[in-house]
Design a protein around this motif. Structure first.
Motif, PDB file in Angstrom:
ATOM      1  N   ILE A 110     -93.750 -74.114  28.509  1.00 26.82           N
ATOM      2  CA  ILE A 110     -92.824 -75.173  28.065  1.00 26.82           C
ATOM      3  C   ILE A 110     -92.370 -76.005  29.268  1.00 26.82           C
ATOM      4  N   ARG A 111     -92.139 -75.334  30.354  1.00 24.95           N
ATOM      5  CA  ARG A 111     -91.660 -76.034  31.556  1.00 24.95           C
ATOM      6  C   ARG A 111     -92.680 -77.079  32.021  1.00 24.95           C
ATOM      7  N   GLN A 112     -93.965 -76.676  32.005  1.00 17.92           N
ATOM      8  CA  GLN A 112     -95.010 -77.630  32.422  1.00 17.92           C
ATOM      9  C   GLN A 112     -94.948 -78.902  31.594  1.00 17.92           C
ATOM     10  N   GLU A 113     -94.786 -78.731  30.287  1.00 19.62           N
ATOM     11  CA  GLU A 113     -94.712 -79.894  29.392  1.00 19.62           C
ATOM     12  C   GLU A 113     -93.493 -80.750  29.718  1.00 19.62           C
ATOM     13  N   LEU A 114     -92.378 -80.101  30.005  1.00 24.23           N
ATOM     14  CA  LEU A 114     -91.138 -80.828  30.279  1.00 24.23           C
ATOM     15  C   LEU A 114     -91.226 -81.591  31.604  1.00 24.23           C
ATOM     16  N   VAL A 115     -91.890 -80.972  32.584  1.00 23.45           N
ATOM     17  CA  VAL A 115     -92.063 -81.648  33.875  1.00 23.45           C
ATOM     18  C   VAL A 115     -92.875 -82.928  33.668  1.00 23.45           C
ATOM     19  N   LYS A 116     -93.923 -82.803  32.818  1.00 23.96           N
ATOM     20  CA  LYS A 116     -94.748 -83.985  32.530  1.00 23.96           C
ATOM     21  C   LYS A 116     -93.913 -85.098  31.911  1.00 23.96           C
TER      22      LYS A 116
END
Lengths: 84, 665
Positions: B84-90
């Motif tokens: 989820i974090r990866q998506e949010l960083v994007k």
């Protein structure tokens, strides 16, 4: 004390913890949840010891044990057999 | 995991003091011994005590978003947070920690309440939006972690444990007699209720929004089962493989931690399968922990040893004596915060102590497999009675019950009488509670020990009607086993196994439990499978056994399932009789007014004289003593140690100057 009263006292003391007002001769122990599966063992043990009888396997059926009245009839029969 | 607590003003601004929050955090210190933090503004106070597991150095809470308009306190673990974090960083979100807590906050910022559907884990949290003055409370899908609240004095108080709410002396402490009726019927409270008046639990899979416009509570996920016609009927290799892969992944993500993770190993199928998966697929250095009993009737040591040797795990165990049960009963009830009809939580309380002393903070457990895969005897009992109901005069059909309960049917002579018990209700297989009626009716008899006052108070109360209102619309379309699965999951799993026997006794010693069988992907997948192949004939957890067919010894796969139980009769009536003397004396019973003194005395006298005790007498004994203890320690004499010098490791003070200097008496 009559036989049925001896049994009644045992039921009240052990399964109703003193509250016997609702227990009459026809009250069905199993329907009313007065005696559960382990209670049956206690009941039979009590009958065998108190009345010096031996209950046969085929006699251990609800028709003989599920109310005071049925137990009374059953005990009469057993004790008559004993005398005979 | 951690402890959270908070106070929200619902009307005018009433000053919230740091001391009020410190007290709430301090009393649940065991949930988070590592550090604490708080946030206060004119409307709300949020406090947190932390058990550091992920991001040990930077994860101190409360955590805020980029502009400090959103604040979160959080108890739990979201296992898919890296993805989820990866998506949010994007999407441009900036993080100042590597914790899962901050991921939830940003996901909420991005998606609002819909964030919940993306979280795979166990959690209870509070997010405060200081701009809209809205509080968002949420709890995980099956209720692995607790969250209690009350609305009183124009304030909402919430906390991980009820005792934190009781730290405010203005909150009245009274027993809820309807809840007592529920426990003395269903073995625990129904969702939403606690044993205390006006103290509510946010039910599993629910969230609450509290804004200046009002309060709403909603359910965001359903434990759903397909109708019979739509379910998978065939146990294909594809299905078994899919279950295997989902389970393995559920375990994999639950090993995410910055501290070592162990397992509980009982020697039963579920914990053996779990321990095998961790050891063989992920961690060859695995530590496992298990319970033994001095009383051989309860001990599963031979199966445990077999698994320890088979897997070569580094295993530690505790041996529970009857005295251990009696000695720890009061402490356990301080943590469960509700009366019990079983002593099973006590050995687990002592096991978590061993885990803690071994330097471990996290263990995986096999809880949930019986509910999800169909393991309980009551499911099979329902199946047999349903089969019998189709031909009620059959002599052979009820004999299957003797196969199911060999320990009840151990005396052949009693077969016919025992069968008569199980025939009760058989004429009505469409009864929504067909599977559980016998159990609940038998349990309910212990209400006979209630005092006249309690009986009078509950005269018009009907727990069955309350339960009916909690059933989903599709319930009536499900088969008897599926209905039973749902009832077990909703009532006993959430409110007893995961609570009294789960989180509460584990966190008593700062140990976090993780439960891979309750990964929502596993629950959803098995929800599509027909109950006939979950329980194949009378072979329970058939699909789980298929998955582990070549991975576990045959003796574990084919063993007879014993329910986990701990001694009651000889344990509570031990040599000192201290619990009975203290809590069942005439004086003590009179003081609580909950039970009839004469009947309790007769019960104890009967049990003192006998060598063995029946189910009914044992449940009554535990129920009476535990209720008396709860009454004494939470109602009569609620005590806690608190030092005003305790300070927060992190404190965000956003109160206006006036409020900071307001003296609160």
């Amino acid at each position: 004390m009559s036989r049925v009263n001896v049994v009644k006292e045992f039921i009240i003391e052990n399964f109703l913890f003193g509250e016997g007002e609702s227990l009459d001769l026809e009250t069905d122990f199993f329907d009313k949840g007065i005696i559960d599966s382990t209670g049956v063992i206690e009941l039979v043990d009590f009958l065998e010891k108190s009345f010096a009888i031996s209950v046969d396997d085929e006699e251990l059926i609800p028709q003989n044990l599920s109310s005071l009245q049925k137990i009374d009839v059953f005990l009469n029969k057993k004790l008559a057999q004993k005398v005979a | 995991m951690c402890g959270i607590a908070g106070i929200l003003n619902l009307g005018k601004e009433q000053p919230i003091t740091p001391n009020a929050l410190r007290r709430m955090v301090s009393i649940q210190h065991h949930r988070g011994p590592d550090e604490s933090g708080a946030y206060i503004d004119n409307n709300i106070g949020l406090a947190h005590s932390r058990l550091s597991i992920i991001d040990l150095s930077e994860g101190t809470q409360p955590i805020h978003n980029e502009d400090k308009s959103l604040w979160i306190i959080y108890n739990g673990e979201v296992f898919n947070y890296p993805e989820i974090r990866q998506e949010l960083v994007k999407l441009g979100h900036k993080f100042y920690t590597t914790s899962d807590t901050e991921v939830i906050l940003h996901l909420y910022e991005e998606k609002g309440i819909n964030c919940l559907s993306e979280l795979n884990g166990q959690f209870a949290f509070a997010i405060w939006n200081s701009n809209s003055r809205t509080l968002f409370l949420a709890r995980d899908r099956v209720g692995i972690l607790p969250l209690f609240y009350t609305i009183q004095n124009k304030r909402l108080y919430f906390a991980s444990e009820i005792k934190a709410i009781f730290c405010d002396e203005e909150i009245p402490r009274e027993l809820d007699l309807e809840s007592l009726d529920q426990i003395f019927t269903f073995w625990t409270t129904l969702p939403g209720k606690t044993i205390f008046n006006n103290i509510r639990e946010l039910p599993p899979a629910h969230y609450m929004l509290i804004s200046p416009n009002g309060i709403t509570t909603n359910k965001y996920w359903y434990m759903n089962f397909l109708n019979n016609t739509e379910t998978f009927y065939r146990k294909t290799d594809d299905l078994v493989n899919e279950i295997s892969e989902t389970l393995t992944d559920a375990v994999r993500i639950r090993l995410r931690a910055d501290v070592p993770v162990g397992t509980y190993l009982s020697g039963g199928l579920d914990s053996s399968a779990l321990t095998e998966t961790v050891k063989r697929k992920f961690n060859n250095e695995l530590r496992s922990f298990g319970i033994r009993f001095e009383n051989k009737n309860y001990d599963e040591g031979s199966f445990q040893n077999e698994m320890v040797n088979y897997l070569g795990v580094d295993h530690s165990e505790i041996v529970i004596s009857n005295d251990d049960i009696a000695t720890n009963f009061e402490d356990v009830l301080w943590h469960t915060e509700k009366p019990l009809l079983r002593t099973g939580p006590i050995p687990l309380f002592l096991l978590s102590k061993l885990v803690n002393q071994s330097g471990y903070k996290v263990v995986l457990t096999g809880e949930g497999a019986d509910e999800v895969f169909g393991g309980y005897d009551i499911f099979k009992e329902a199946k047999i009675r349903n089969f019998w109901a189709k031909n009620p005069d059959s002599k052979l059909r009820p004999l299957l019950l003797a196969r199911l309960y060999p320990y009840i049917f151990k005396d052949d002579r009693l077969n016919q009488t025992l069968i008569a018990f199980f025939k009760s209700g058989i004429e009505n297989p469409d009864d929504p509670f067909f599977s559980h009626n016998i159990r609940w009716k038998n349990t309910g008899k212990i209400k006979n020990f209630f005092s006249e006052q309690v009986k009078d108070s509950n005269r018009n109360y009907d727990g069955y009607s309350e339960l009916m209102n909690l059933l989903p619309p599709s319930y009536s379309d499900w088969d008897i086993v599926t209905k039973a699965q749902f009832l077990e999951s909703m009532i006993f799993l959430s409110n007893y196994l995961l609570s009294s026997q789960g989180d509460r006794v584990a966190m008593a010693h700062s140990v976090e439990l993780r439960v891979p069988y309750l990964d929502h992907r596993v629950i959803e997948l098995l929800g599509k499978v027909n109950s006939e192949i979950k329980i194949n004939g009378l072979n329970e957890k058939h699909l789980l056994k298929k998955v582990f067919k070549d991975r576990l010894p045959a003796s574990i796969l084919n063993r007879w399932k014993n329910p986990y139980r701990a001694p009651i009769h000889k344990a509570l009536l031990n040599s000192t009789m201290s619990l009975v003397k203290e809590y069942c004396s005439e004086q003590s019973l009179k003081k609580s007014g909950l039970f009839e003194n004469v009947k309790v005395a007769r019960l104890i006298s009967k049990l003192e004289k006998s060598n063995s005790a029946g189910e009914f007498d044992e449940m009554a004994l535990v129920g009476i003593i535990s209720t008396q203890i709860i009454h004494e320690n939470f109602i009569q004499d609620f005590q806690y140690n608190y030092s005003e010098s305790d300070s927060f490791n992190q404190f965000f003070d956003y109160r206006s100057v006036n409020q900071k200097f307001t003296k609160v008496v």
